[in-house]
Design a protein around this motif. Sequence first.
Motif, mmCIF file in Angstrom:
data_model
loop_
_atom_site.group_PDB
_atom_site.id
_atom_site.type_symbol
_atom_site.label_atom_id
_atom_site.label_comp_id
_atom_site.label_asym_id
_atom_site.label_seq_id
_atom_site.Cartn_x
_atom_site.Cartn_y
_atom_site.Cartn_z
ATOM 1 N N PRO A 1 -9.541 -49.194 159.823
ATOM 2 C CA PRO A 1 -8.661 -50.039 159.010
ATOM 3 C C PRO A 1 -7.186 -49.799 159.340
ATOM 4 O O PRO A 1 -6.375 -50.736 159.303
ATOM 5 C CB PRO A 1 -8.963 -49.612 157.566
ATOM 6 N N GLY A 2 -6.839 -48.562 159.692
ATOM 7 C CA GLY A 2 -5.443 -48.236 160.030
ATOM 8 C C GLY A 2 -4.967 -49.029 161.240
ATOM 9 O O GLY A 2 -3.863 -49.575 161.250
ATOM 10 N N LEU A 3 -5.828 -49.094 162.259
ATOM 11 C CA LEU A 3 -5.438 -49.824 163.472
ATOM 12 C C LEU A 3 -5.292 -51.319 163.172
ATOM 13 O O LEU A 3 -4.380 -51.972 163.696
ATOM 14 C CB LEU A 3 -6.464 -49.602 164.595
ATOM 15 N N ALA A 4 -6.158 -51.834 162.306
ATOM 16 C CA ALA A 4 -6.075 -53.264 161.955
ATOM 17 C C ALA A 4 -4.724 -53.562 161.291
ATOM 18 O O ALA A 4 -4.085 -54.577 161.578
ATOM 19 C CB ALA A 4 -7.234 -53.634 161.028
ATOM 20 N N GLU A 5 -4.278 -52.643 160.420
ATOM 21 C CA GLU A 5 -2.984 -52.862 159.750
ATOM 22 C C GLU A 5 -1.830 -52.792 160.741
ATOM 23 O O GLU A 5 -0.866 -53.550 160.641
ATOM 24 C CB GLU A 5 -2.787 -51.817 158.641
ATOM 25 N N ASN B 1 4.261 -44.969 158.301
ATOM 26 C CA ASN B 1 3.806 -43.862 157.449
ATOM 27 C C ASN B 1 2.991 -44.364 156.265
ATOM 28 O O ASN B 1 2.033 -43.719 155.840
ATOM 29 C CB ASN B 1 5.003 -43.046 156.939
ATOM 30 N N ALA B 2 3.384 -45.521 155.745
ATOM 31 C CA ALA B 2 2.665 -46.081 154.589
ATOM 32 C C ALA B 2 1.247 -46.494 154.985
ATOM 33 O O ALA B 2 0.362 -46.603 154.133
ATOM 34 C CB ALA B 2 3.421 -47.276 154.018
ATOM 35 N N ILE B 3 1.016 -46.705 156.260
ATOM 36 C CA ILE B 3 -0.350 -47.007 156.737
ATOM 37 C C ILE B 3 -1.095 -45.696 157.003
ATOM 38 O O ILE B 3 -2.217 -45.497 156.550
ATOM 39 C CB ILE B 3 -0.307 -47.845 158.046
ATOM 40 N N VAL C 1 -4.903 -40.780 156.237
ATOM 41 C CA VAL C 1 -5.153 -39.361 156.532
ATOM 42 C C VAL C 1 -5.668 -38.663 155.265
ATOM 43 O O VAL C 1 -6.606 -37.871 155.305
ATOM 44 C CB VAL C 1 -3.869 -38.670 157.063
ATOM 45 N N ARG C 2 -5.067 -38.994 154.147
ATOM 46 C CA ARG C 2 -5.498 -38.348 152.888
ATOM 47 C C ARG C 2 -6.914 -38.745 152.509
ATOM 48 O O ARG C 2 -7.686 -37.927 152.007
ATOM 49 C CB ARG C 2 -4.528 -38.703 151.770
ATOM 50 N N ARG C 3 -7.255 -40.003 152.761
ATOM 51 C CA ARG C 3 -8.616 -40.468 152.458
ATOM 52 C C ARG C 3 -9.619 -39.703 153.343
ATOM 53 O O ARG C 3 -10.637 -39.209 152.865
ATOM 54 C CB ARG C 3 -8.710 -41.979 152.727
ATOM 55 N N GLU D 1 -5.464 -34.229 163.894
ATOM 56 C CA GLU D 1 -6.724 -34.856 164.326
ATOM 57 C C GLU D 1 -7.029 -36.078 163.447
ATOM 58 O O GLU D 1 -7.405 -37.139 163.936
ATOM 59 C CB GLU D 1 -7.826 -33.801 164.203
ATOM 60 N N LEU D 2 -6.806 -35.921 162.137
ATOM 61 C CA LEU D 2 -7.076 -37.040 161.226
ATOM 62 C C LEU D 2 -6.121 -38.203 161.476
ATOM 63 O O LEU D 2 -6.503 -39.362 161.318
ATOM 64 C CB LEU D 2 -6.986 -36.592 159.761
ATOM 65 N N SER D 3 -4.882 -37.893 161.875
ATOM 66 C CA SER D 3 -3.954 -39.006 162.095
ATOM 67 C C SER D 3 -4.338 -39.782 163.359
ATOM 68 O O SER D 3 -4.045 -40.969 163.466
ATOM 69 C CB SER D 3 -2.495 -38.555 162.101
ATOM 70 N N ARG D 4 -5.034 -39.132 164.280
ATOM 71 C CA ARG D 4 -5.556 -39.883 165.435
ATOM 72 C C ARG D 4 -6.774 -40.708 165.015
ATOM 73 O O ARG D 4 -6.933 -41.863 165.394
ATOM 74 C CB ARG D 4 -5.924 -38.923 166.584
ATOM 75 N N GLU D 5 -7.605 -40.083 164.167
ATOM 76 C CA GLU D 5 -8.798 -40.796 163.678
ATOM 77 C C GLU D 5 -8.392 -42.016 162.845
ATOM 78 O O GLU D 5 -9.080 -43.042 162.853
ATOM 79 C CB GLU D 5 -9.615 -39.821 162.830
ATOM 80 N N ALA D 6 -7.261 -41.880 162.135
ATOM 81 C CA ALA D 6 -6.796 -42.957 161.245
ATOM 82 C C ALA D 6 -6.471 -44.245 162.006
ATOM 83 O O ALA D 6 -6.466 -45.326 161.420
ATOM 84 C CB ALA D 6 -5.563 -42.491 160.473
ATOM 85 N N VAL D 7 -6.212 -44.118 163.315
ATOM 86 C CA VAL D 7 -5.861 -45.308 164.103
ATOM 87 C C VAL D 7 -6.829 -45.498 165.273
ATOM 88 O O VAL D 7 -6.494 -46.116 166.280
ATOM 89 C CB VAL D 7 -4.396 -45.235 164.614
ATOM 90 N N ALA D 8 -8.029 -44.950 165.123
ATOM 91 C CA ALA D 8 -9.036 -45.086 166.182
ATOM 92 C C ALA D 8 -9.485 -46.542 166.285
ATOM 93 O O ALA D 8 -9.328 -47.306 165.324
ATOM 94 C CB ALA D 8 -10.227 -44.182 165.862
ATOM 95 N N PRO D 9 -10.050 -46.928 167.436
ATOM 96 C CA PRO D 9 -10.540 -48.305 167.560
ATOM 97 C C PRO D 9 -11.488 -48.669 166.420
ATOM 98 O O PRO D 9 -12.355 -47.876 166.051
ATOM 99 C CB PRO D 9 -11.294 -48.283 168.905
ATOM 100 N N GLY D 10 -11.271 -49.823 165.817
ATOM 101 C CA GLY D 10 -12.143 -50.289 164.741
ATOM 102 C C GLY D 10 -11.757 -49.775 163.361
ATOM 103 O O GLY D 10 -12.356 -50.158 162.359
#
Length: 202
Positions: free
Chosen positions: A47-51, A86-88, A93-95, A36-45
Amino acid sequence: MTSAMRLGLTGGIGSGKSEVARRFAQRGALLIDADELSREAVAPGSPGLAEIAHLWPAVVRKDETLDRAALAQIVFDDEHARENLNAIIHPEVRRLAAQRENLAKPGQLIVHEVPLLFETGYDALVDASLLIIAPYADRIARVMNRDGIAEDQVKARIAAQMSPQEARSRATYVIVNDAGLEQLLERADEMYDTVLRAGRTE
Ligand code: ATP
């Protein structure tokens, strides 16, 4: 146990970890789901998605959603791209997991459900690990039934994961899920008590 104890819950595809996670949550654990967190990590808006957009602009749609299939295609047989991805995702996810941990009450068991606990080094962030193991044939049948996919596809997914033997040598605790669902939940209850007791004596 004054502070909360962190348990990493893992197991191969179709091993039964979500059933155990659900039971632990019913018993009072705080459940943190890495998928679930890995989906949240790339949600719209995010920082993960921006990278990701910076590295692979073509996989982010105009409406700011991620084209997962396109990204999967890129990293499928490109190890360097996979490492970059993975580096993104992993630090993000850990944060997010650390944020969720702040919600734990003193003495509450925190359960991190992480399919790739050992492969990703997430095990370094938990106090103990619990591995769920189930017979190969049962896993194949359950995943075919649950996801409606072919036997070959399930076998390929299993083959891409760490072997149960290797995972077993790294886990603190193991539940063997080789009977019915009721027995699995009984074993989960026993394990929950064992883990809490161990946490108290730390
Ligand atoms: P994945 O990594 O694929 O998400 P998982 O390890 O989380 O898998 P579960 O979702 O818990 O596995 O279990 C897979 C399916 O098998 C579920 O539908 C679950 O209810 C069922 N199942 C698990 N253990 C048993 C059992 N002992 N008897 C019958 N059904 C079971």
